[in-house]
Design a protein around this motif. Structure first.
Motif, PDB file in Angstrom:
ATOM      1  N   THR A  49      72.887  35.403  39.978  1.00 12.52           N
ATOM      2  CA  THR A  49      72.962  35.151  38.509  1.00 12.52           C
ATOM      3  C   THR A  49      73.988  34.010  38.556  1.00 12.52           C
ATOM      4  N   LEU A  50      75.223  33.339  39.753  1.00 12.62           N
ATOM      5  CA  LEU A  50      75.158  32.269  39.586  1.00 12.62           C
ATOM      6  C   LEU A  50      73.843  31.165  39.410  1.00 12.62           C
ATOM      7  N   THR A  51      73.118  31.445  40.497  1.00 10.01           N
ATOM      8  CA  THR A  51      72.167  30.667  40.955  1.00 10.01           C
ATOM      9  C   THR A  51      71.541  30.318  39.760  1.00 10.01           C
ATOM     10  N   ARG A  52      70.399  31.249  39.456  1.00 11.87           N
ATOM     11  CA  ARG A  52      69.636  31.281  38.102  1.00 11.87           C
ATOM     12  C   ARG A  52      70.670  30.352  36.728  1.00 11.87           C
ATOM     13  N   ARG A  53      71.671  30.558  36.762  1.00  9.76           N
ATOM     14  CA  ARG A  53      72.030  30.270  35.705  1.00  9.76           C
ATOM     15  C   ARG A  53      71.980  28.414  36.011  1.00  9.76           C
TER      16      ARG A  53
ATOM     17  N   LEU B  43      56.307  28.950  28.931  1.00 15.16           N
ATOM     18  CA  LEU B  43      57.185  28.951  30.059  1.00 15.16           C
ATOM     19  C   LEU B  43      56.367  29.927  30.835  1.00 15.16           C
ATOM     20  N   LEU B  44      55.988  29.447  32.094  1.00 15.08           N
ATOM     21  CA  LEU B  44      55.029  29.999  33.106  1.00 15.08           C
ATOM     22  C   LEU B  44      55.654  30.882  34.173  1.00 15.08           C
ATOM     23  N   GLY B  45      55.960  32.146  34.046  1.00 13.72           N
ATOM     24  CA  GLY B  45      56.650  32.933  34.953  1.00 13.72           C
ATOM     25  C   GLY B  45      56.621  34.080  34.349  1.00 13.72           C
ATOM     26  N   THR B  46      57.314  34.841  34.683  1.00  7.58           N
ATOM     27  CA  THR B  46      58.024  36.058  34.240  1.00  7.58           C
ATOM     28  C   THR B  46      59.686  36.806  35.074  1.00  7.58           C
ATOM     29  N   GLY B  47      59.448  36.174  35.829  1.00  6.61           N
ATOM     30  CA  GLY B  47      60.616  36.675  36.817  1.00  6.61           C
ATOM     31  C   GLY B  47      62.226  36.777  35.948  1.00  6.61           C
ATOM     32  N   ALA B  48      63.461  36.297  36.843  1.00  9.89           N
ATOM     33  CA  ALA B  48      64.331  36.672  36.983  1.00  9.89           C
ATOM     34  C   ALA B  48      65.345  35.073  36.092  1.00  9.89           C
ATOM     35  N   MET B  49      64.110  34.282  36.633  1.00  9.94           N
ATOM     36  CA  MET B  49      64.538  32.817  35.625  1.00  9.94           C
ATOM     37  C   MET B  49      64.475  32.962  34.363  1.00  9.94           C
ATOM     38  N   ILE B  50      63.103  33.377  33.680  1.00 10.89           N
ATOM     39  CA  ILE B  50      62.894  33.210  32.450  1.00 10.89           C
ATOM     40  C   ILE B  50      63.626  34.033  31.224  1.00 10.89           C
TER      41      ILE B  50
ATOM     42  N   PRO C 279      50.049  41.265  32.450  1.00 11.02           N
ATOM     43  CA  PRO C 279      50.921  41.946  31.230  1.00 11.02           C
ATOM     44  C   PRO C 279      51.433  42.249  30.854  1.00 11.02           C
ATOM     45  N   GLN C 280      51.992  43.705  30.990  1.00  7.61           N
ATOM     46  CA  GLN C 280      53.266  43.675  31.407  1.00  7.61           C
ATOM     47  C   GLN C 280      54.523  43.238  31.142  1.00  7.61           C
ATOM     48  N   SER C 281      54.824  42.464  32.255  1.00  6.31           N
ATOM     49  CA  SER C 281      55.672  41.427  32.472  1.00  6.31           C
ATOM     50  C   SER C 281      55.723  40.867  30.910  1.00  6.31           C
ATOM     51  N   VAL C 282      54.992  40.016  30.892  1.00  3.28           N
ATOM     52  CA  VAL C 282      54.359  38.900  29.680  1.00  3.28           C
ATOM     53  C   VAL C 282      55.263  39.462  28.619  1.00  3.28           C
ATOM     54  N   ALA C 283      54.821  40.750  28.268  1.00  2.00           N
ATOM     55  CA  ALA C 283      55.385  41.824  27.074  1.00  2.00           C
ATOM     56  C   ALA C 283      56.449  42.080  27.047  1.00  2.00           C
ATOM     57  N   ALA C 284      57.155  42.167  28.366  1.00  2.00           N
ATOM     58  CA  ALA C 284      58.682  42.540  28.348  1.00  2.00           C
ATOM     59  C   ALA C 284      59.507  41.399  28.036  1.00  2.00           C
ATOM     60  N   VAL C 285      58.911  40.356  28.486  1.00  2.00           N
ATOM     61  CA  VAL C 285      59.797  38.847  28.002  1.00  2.00           C
ATOM     62  C   VAL C 285      59.264  38.863  26.710  1.00  2.00           C
ATOM     63  N   VAL C 286      57.886  39.128  26.227  1.00  2.00           N
ATOM     64  CA  VAL C 286      57.827  38.790  24.779  1.00  2.00           C
ATOM     65  C   VAL C 286      59.408  39.412  23.813  1.00  2.00           C
TER      66      VAL C 286
ATOM     67  N   ILE D  98      57.036  20.914  25.837  1.00  2.00           N
ATOM     68  CA  ILE D  98      57.733  20.781  27.090  1.00  2.00           C
ATOM     69  C   ILE D  98      56.844  22.745  27.668  1.00  2.00           C
ATOM     70  N   VAL D  99      56.979  21.886  28.415  1.00  2.00           N
ATOM     71  CA  VAL D  99      56.177  23.245  30.131  1.00  2.00           C
ATOM     72  C   VAL D  99      56.873  23.240  31.071  1.00  2.00           C
ATOM     73  N   SER D 100      58.038  24.726  31.471  1.00  2.00           N
ATOM     74  CA  SER D 100      58.939  25.322  32.259  1.00  2.00           C
ATOM     75  C   SER D 100      58.079  25.761  33.535  1.00  2.00           C
ATOM     76  N   SER D 101      58.413  25.394  34.317  1.00  2.00           N
ATOM     77  CA  SER D 101      57.493  26.894  35.222  1.00  2.00           C
ATOM     78  C   SER D 101      58.553  27.100  36.565  1.00  2.00           C
ATOM     79  N   ALA D 102      58.020  28.583  35.962  1.00  2.00           N
ATOM     80  CA  ALA D 102      59.187  28.711  37.545  1.00  2.00           C
ATOM     81  C   ALA D 102      58.535  30.274  37.941  1.00  2.00           C
ATOM     82  N   THR D 103      57.705  29.851  39.170  1.00  2.00           N
ATOM     83  CA  THR D 103      56.731  31.063  39.790  1.00  2.00           C
ATOM     84  C   THR D 103      56.488  30.730  41.705  1.00  2.00           C
ATOM     85  N   LEU D 104      56.058  32.051  41.657  1.00  2.00           N
ATOM     86  CA  LEU D 104      55.698  31.754  43.696  1.00  2.00           C
ATOM     87  C   LEU D 104      54.329  31.056  43.507  1.00  2.00           C
TER      88      LEU D 104
END
Length: 311
Positions: free
Chosen positions: A100-104, A127-134, A157-164, A189-195
């Protein structure tokens, strides 16, 4: 007061690191300097797991060490703790949830950079990505900019829907997008947090005035943006040392001849110490911030949490 060492869990770390205060803590840390953070120590513990140690300290202040266990067969694969110590006595002061400290602190560092590099009137965030950083990125950007619209892209798409849905629950206007290049035509602004290991952001599609925030590609073989993106941008990094070792898309852009290491305009220290104006009055400039993380960010964030925990 007892001699017991507090264990500060994920929920408490989040509660005690509100984004405005966390962003300010990082700004002060980079502005004042004096932090030391040697290269991280890494060793294999087995065929599938590794141990990483990331220390940082400031003279006559505190010492911190992030301990990370990476196990490719486990879920989650990355687990970490942060140990904050009194430097003079080496007495542990607290153990914090490291993930949590790292993400924040990562989200806070990106938005700290954006305060110098994005247009102050930026309203549309991609935002590009749907992981824990978003969620942390949304919280951080909304705290610093008057964001009106959030566009979210992801492979699932399901992960995107969850973030939305999470963004809607916070009262934010968010929507899913499937065409990154079309969304770039609208984003401030475009922020990308993907693998990603191949470019998601192509420089030819960036419009004047856009700020690009690259958080993924933390290994040399990873890539979120192509070389044209770098060649068209005023490029900044969190730290020069980290970028030279780990910033995959930046290193690939340099190898491809799109820029040289000398073309990097500055780092977070230069911005926070006002040695570089960042975007300044260049309203139509394309700016880019490449983050790989810095141990001093962990220490500054841990100190903030610990001080609030003591109150």
């Amino acid at each position: 007061m007892t001699d017991s060492i507090p264990l500060i869990d994920a929920a408490t770390v989040e509660k005690l690191s509100p984004m405005p205060a966390l962003i300010e803590s990082l700004r002060v840390a980079f502005a004042t300097g004096g932090y030391q953070s040697p290269p991280r120590y890494a060793t294999d513990m087995s065929k599938t797991s590794s141990l990483l140690l990331m220390p940082a300290w400031k003279e006559h202040s505190r010492l911190g060490v992030k301990i990370v266990n990476v196990d490719r067969l486990a879920r989650p694969s990355v687990k970490s703790s942060y140990v904050l110590l009194d430097q003079a006595t080496a007495r542990p002061l607290a153990v914090l949830d490291g993930a949590t400290l790292t993400r924040r602190r990562t989200a806070a560092a990106s938005v700290l950079a954006a305060t110098f590099l994005a247009r102050p009137d930026s309203r549309r965030l991609l935002l590009l990505g749907t992981g824990a950083m978003i969620p942390a990125l949304i919280e951080a950007y909304v705290s610093a900019f008057a964001i009106e619209t959030i566009m979210i892209w992801g492979r699932d798409p399901q992960s995107v829907a969850a973030v939305v849905a999470q963004a809607h629950a916070r009262g934010l206007d968010a929507s899913a997008v499937t065409d990154i290049q079309a969304a770039l035509a609208e984003a401030d602004i475009v922020s990308s947090a993907t693998l990603a290991t191949s470019p998601l952001i192509h420089g030819e599609h960036l419009r004047a005035g856009t700020h690009v925030d690259l958080i993924g590609a933390f290994r040399p073989d990873m890539c979120e943006a192509d070389g044209v993106c770098f060649s068209r941008s005023l490029v900044f990094v969190d730290t020069h040392a980290g970028a030279r070792e780990e910033a995959g898309d930046l290193l690939q852009a340099i190898a491809g001849g799109h820029l040289t290491a000398h073309d990097i305009a500055g780092d977070l220290s230069a911005l926070c110490q006002k040695k570089h104006a960042g975007r300044g009055q260049q309203r139509d400039a394309i700016t880019l911030f490449k983050s790989v993380g810095a141990a001093l960010e962990d220490l500054a964030a841990a100190q903030l949490v610990f001080e609030k925990w003591q109150q």
